[in-house]
Structures are given as structure tokens and as C-alpha cells.
Design a protein around this motif. Structure first.
Motif, PDB file in Angstrom:
ATOM      1  N   ARG A 149     -20.746 -13.331  -1.945  1.00  0.00           N
ATOM      2  CA  ARG A 149     -21.962 -12.747  -2.522  1.00  0.00           C
ATOM      3  C   ARG A 149     -21.948 -12.934  -4.037  1.00  0.00           C
ATOM      4  N   PHE A 150     -23.151 -13.082  -4.587  1.00  0.00           N
ATOM      5  CA  PHE A 150     -23.340 -13.198  -6.027  1.00  0.00           C
ATOM      6  C   PHE A 150     -24.377 -12.176  -6.461  1.00  0.00           C
ATOM      7  N   PHE A 151     -24.190 -11.603  -7.631  1.00  0.00           N
ATOM      8  CA  PHE A 151     -24.993 -10.470  -8.077  1.00  0.00           C
ATOM      9  C   PHE A 151     -25.825 -10.845  -9.301  1.00  0.00           C
ATOM     10  N   ASP A 152     -27.082 -10.415  -9.286  1.00  0.00           N
ATOM     11  CA  ASP A 152     -27.931 -10.498 -10.468  1.00  0.00           C
ATOM     12  C   ASP A 152     -28.125  -9.072 -10.991  1.00  0.00           C
ATOM     13  N   GLN A 153     -28.872  -8.946 -12.089  1.00  0.00           N
ATOM     14  CA  GLN A 153     -29.066  -7.622 -12.699  1.00  0.00           C
ATOM     15  C   GLN A 153     -29.679  -6.638 -11.698  1.00  0.00           C
ATOM     16  N   ALA A 154     -30.650  -7.104 -10.915  1.00  0.00           N
ATOM     17  CA  ALA A 154     -31.328  -6.208  -9.969  1.00  0.00           C
ATOM     18  C   ALA A 154     -30.368  -5.693  -8.905  1.00  0.00           C
ATOM     19  N   SER A 155     -29.498  -6.561  -8.377  1.00  0.00           N
ATOM     20  CA  SER A 155     -28.573  -6.103  -7.331  1.00  0.00           C
ATOM     21  C   SER A 155     -27.476  -5.214  -7.904  1.00  0.00           C
ATOM     22  N   VAL A 156     -27.060  -5.457  -9.148  1.00  0.00           N
ATOM     23  CA  VAL A 156     -26.113  -4.555  -9.811  1.00  0.00           C
ATOM     24  C   VAL A 156     -26.740  -3.172  -9.948  1.00  0.00           C
ATOM     25  N   ASP A 157     -28.002  -3.138 -10.405  1.00  0.00           N
ATOM     26  CA  ASP A 157     -28.704  -1.861 -10.570  1.00  0.00           C
ATOM     27  C   ASP A 157     -28.896  -1.155  -9.236  1.00  0.00           C
ATOM     28  N   GLN A 158     -29.179  -1.929  -8.200  1.00  0.00           N
ATOM     29  CA  GLN A 158     -29.382  -1.341  -6.881  1.00  0.00           C
ATOM     30  C   GLN A 158     -28.080  -0.788  -6.310  1.00  0.00           C
ATOM     31  N   LEU A 159     -26.983  -1.505  -6.522  1.00  0.00           N
ATOM     32  CA  LEU A 159     -25.695  -1.094  -5.978  1.00  0.00           C
ATOM     33  C   LEU A 159     -25.168   0.161  -6.668  1.00  0.00           C
ATOM     34  N   PHE A 160     -25.420   0.253  -7.966  1.00  0.00           N
ATOM     35  CA  PHE A 160     -24.934   1.397  -8.742  1.00  0.00           C
ATOM     36  C   PHE A 160     -26.134   2.157  -9.287  1.00  0.00           C
ATOM     37  N   GLY A 161     -26.595   3.128  -8.519  1.00  0.00           N
ATOM     38  CA  GLY A 161     -27.803   3.869  -8.850  1.00  0.00           C
ATOM     39  C   GLY A 161     -27.578   4.914  -9.932  1.00  0.00           C
ATOM     40  N   ALA A 162     -28.538   5.813 -10.039  1.00  0.00           N
ATOM     41  CA  ALA A 162     -28.559   6.800 -11.121  1.00  0.00           C
ATOM     42  C   ALA A 162     -27.388   7.770 -11.069  1.00  0.00           C
ATOM     43  N   GLU A 163     -26.726   7.866  -9.906  1.00  0.00           N
ATOM     44  CA  GLU A 163     -25.582   8.780  -9.808  1.00  0.00           C
ATOM     45  C   GLU A 163     -24.371   8.284 -10.608  1.00  0.00           C
ATOM     46  N   TRP A 164     -24.403   6.996 -10.960  1.00  0.00           N
ATOM     47  CA  TRP A 164     -23.328   6.421 -11.783  1.00  0.00           C
ATOM     48  C   TRP A 164     -23.779   6.378 -13.242  1.00  0.00           C
ATOM     49  N   ARG A 165     -22.976   6.907 -14.146  1.00  0.00           N
ATOM     50  CA  ARG A 165     -23.253   6.778 -15.579  1.00  0.00           C
ATOM     51  C   ARG A 165     -22.642   5.468 -16.056  1.00  0.00           C
ATOM     52  N   ARG A 166     -23.438   4.647 -16.713  1.00  0.00           N
ATOM     53  CA  ARG A 166     -22.980   3.342 -17.180  1.00  0.00           C
ATOM     54  C   ARG A 166     -22.345   3.468 -18.560  1.00  0.00           C
ATOM     55  N   ILE A 167     -21.047   3.255 -18.621  1.00  0.00           N
ATOM     56  CA  ILE A 167     -20.357   3.209 -19.904  1.00  0.00           C
ATOM     57  C   ILE A 167     -20.498   1.812 -20.494  1.00  0.00           C
ATOM     58  N   SER A 168     -20.389   0.794 -19.631  1.00  0.00           N
ATOM     59  CA  SER A 168     -20.565  -0.591 -20.068  1.00  0.00           C
ATOM     60  C   SER A 168     -20.987  -1.436 -18.865  1.00  0.00           C
ATOM     61  N   VAL A 169     -22.023  -2.236 -19.047  1.00  0.00           N
ATOM     62  CA  VAL A 169     -22.438  -3.231 -18.046  1.00  0.00           C
ATOM     63  C   VAL A 169     -22.706  -4.516 -18.819  1.00  0.00           C
ATOM     64  N   GLN A 170     -21.854  -5.532 -18.596  1.00  0.00           N
ATOM     65  CA  GLN A 170     -21.970  -6.764 -19.370  1.00  0.00           C
ATOM     66  C   GLN A 170     -21.868  -7.986 -18.459  1.00  0.00           C
ATOM     67  N   HIS A 171     -22.676  -8.967 -18.765  1.00  0.00           N
ATOM     68  CA  HIS A 171     -22.554 -10.269 -18.112  1.00  0.00           C
ATOM     69  C   HIS A 171     -21.596 -11.087 -18.972  1.00  0.00           C
ATOM     70  N   MET A 172     -20.543 -11.636 -18.344  1.00  0.00           N
ATOM     71  CA  MET A 172     -19.482 -12.277 -19.099  1.00  0.00           C
ATOM     72  C   MET A 172     -19.040 -13.567 -18.433  1.00  0.00           C
ATOM     73  N   THR A 173     -18.206 -14.307 -19.137  1.00  0.00           N
ATOM     74  CA  THR A 173     -17.535 -15.461 -18.539  1.00  0.00           C
ATOM     75  C   THR A 173     -16.036 -15.327 -18.773  1.00  0.00           C
ATOM     76  N   SER A 174     -15.276 -15.969 -17.900  1.00  0.00           N
ATOM     77  CA  SER A 174     -13.823 -15.944 -17.972  1.00  0.00           C
ATOM     78  C   SER A 174     -13.303 -17.315 -17.552  1.00  0.00           C
ATOM     79  N   HIS A 175     -12.126 -17.648 -18.002  1.00  0.00           N
ATOM     80  CA  HIS A 175     -11.455 -18.869 -17.557  1.00  0.00           C
ATOM     81  C   HIS A 175     -10.248 -18.524 -16.674  1.00  0.00           C
ATOM     82  N   LYS A 176     -10.334 -17.400 -15.985  1.00  0.00           N
ATOM     83  CA  LYS A 176      -9.264 -16.948 -15.087  1.00  0.00           C
ATOM     84  C   LYS A 176      -8.868 -18.047 -14.101  1.00  0.00           C
ATOM     85  N   TYR A 177      -9.838 -18.784 -13.606  1.00  0.00           N
ATOM     86  CA  TYR A 177      -9.579 -19.824 -12.608  1.00  0.00           C
ATOM     87  C   TYR A 177      -9.768 -21.221 -13.189  1.00  0.00           C
ATOM     88  N   ILE A 178      -9.437 -21.408 -14.448  1.00  0.00           N
ATOM     89  CA  ILE A 178      -9.501 -22.657 -15.202  1.00  0.00           C
ATOM     90  C   ILE A 178     -10.949 -23.020 -15.524  1.00  0.00           C
TER      91      ILE A 178
END
Length: 195
Positions: A149-178
């Protein structure tokens, strides 16, 4: 694989919260984050579906409790009333209803004000299968026998509703897998239910 010290920047927040009880790590892989948490003085309860990953993680972090478990099956009995849970790139294997059920289970295992650190595949993660293979559900594909599965902003928002307080939500990149990997990195706090 390359080093991926993403947790380092959140260790001061974790220390500030004075987490005393065990930390639950869902999908520990080879134990990279398990080791970071353990070296920070935390007691870790971790699990992964892969026997190979569990064996390696147990060898790397013998002081942690690491077991082979399916995320959808029973979780460790001690994983209750938690102050911190972690799921780094481990919630993308499931249909949407199962993904929601897992996040709801995390919610029930956390005490109010507890932290949940989570990383999710991004719909922009083209180097690792975004938009590739047989479409099963929206942003959920089967490719070479594996589902992801892959997530966009809408699915992130849907998965974590108002009951979760957002301390940080960031779209990022990593080279963990080269190759560059695109993902969402979330630091969430369990809020209090109202009404």
C-alpha cells in the motif's frame, strides 16, 4: 542498506516524555530501530513476521523482547497501557480495513497522551512500487506475489483522524534502501476522546 537514523531526532522528545514502560515496535525488521530505542535506555517489545529478521534482531539487541508474530494476530500481553509505540514502514501490507483495524488496535494499547511514531510508504515512492502491479484497492497493489500500500495526504488524514494530535506530519525521502524512498513520517499523540 544504508544507515537510516531517522529516530535520532525524536529521541529528545521521547526522553522529555520520560517513557518508563515498554515500547511496542510493530514490524522491527532487522532491529535497526530496536537497537536505537534500546541504546536510549528503553525496554522494547518488538515483533516481525520474518523469521530471518527476528533472528537477526534478537542477535543484535539481546536485551529486547523480540518475537515472530503477524501484525494481525495476537500482540505481546505486556503491550498495554503503553507510552510509546512505533511502526516504521510496516503498515503497508494490508487491505484498507485491516490497516484501519491495526491503527485502532494501536490506539487501544496506548494510554492518553502517549506517542505513536509511524512511517508509511508514499504514493510518490516510484522506486519501490508505487503505481506498479495489479491494483487491488486504491493505492494498494499486488506485484510479483507481494501486496503493498502507498499513502497520499488524504489517506494519511483518513487513517489518523481527529482523535490523534499531530505533533509532526512530513513527507520525506530516505536512502535507507540505496535508491531514494519517498514516505510519510508521523509523530502522533493519543488525544482524549470527547463527547
Amino acid at each position: 542498506m544504508y544507515s537510516d537514523p531517522w529516530l535520532d531526532r525524536w529521541l529528545p522528545l521521547i526522553a522529555q516524555r520520560r517513557v518508563r514502560g515498554p515500547v511496542l515496535e510493530i514490524g522491527c525488521g532487522f532491529g535497526d530501530d530496536t537497537l536505537t530505542l534500546s541504546q536510549a535506555g528503553l525496554q522494547v517489545l518488538a515483533f516481525d513476521l520474518s523469521s530471518e529478521c527476528v533472528a537477526t534482531a534478537q542477535q543484535r539487541v539481546p536485551q529486547a523482547q523480540i518475537e515472530r508474530r503477524d501484525t494481525r494476530g495476537p500482540w505481546p500481553d505486556a503491550a498495554n497501557n503503553l507510552e510509546l509505540a512505533l511502526a516504521s514502514l510496516s503498515l503497508h501490507y494490508f487491505p484498507w480495513d485491516e490497516t484501519q483495524a491495526i491503527v485502532n488496535r494501536v490506539w487501544t494499547r496506548l494510554r492518553p497522551g502517549a506517542l505513536f511514531l509511524c512511517r508509511l510508504n508514499s504514493t510518490e515512492d516510484v522506486n519501490f512500487g508505487a503505481g506498479q502491479g495489479e491494483l487491488i484497492e486504491e493505492n494498494f497493489y499486488r506485484d510479483r506475489g507481494h501486496c503493498k500500500r502507498f499513502f497520499d495526504q488524504a489517506s494519511v488524514d483518513q487513517l489518523f483522524g481527529a482523535e490523534w494530535r499531530r505533533i509532526s506530519v512530513q513527507h520525506m525521502t530516505s536512502h535507507k534502501y540505496i535508491k531514494q524512498k519517498a514516505m510519510w513520517e508521523l509523530v502522533l499523540e493519543k488525544g482524549a476522546l470527547t463527547g
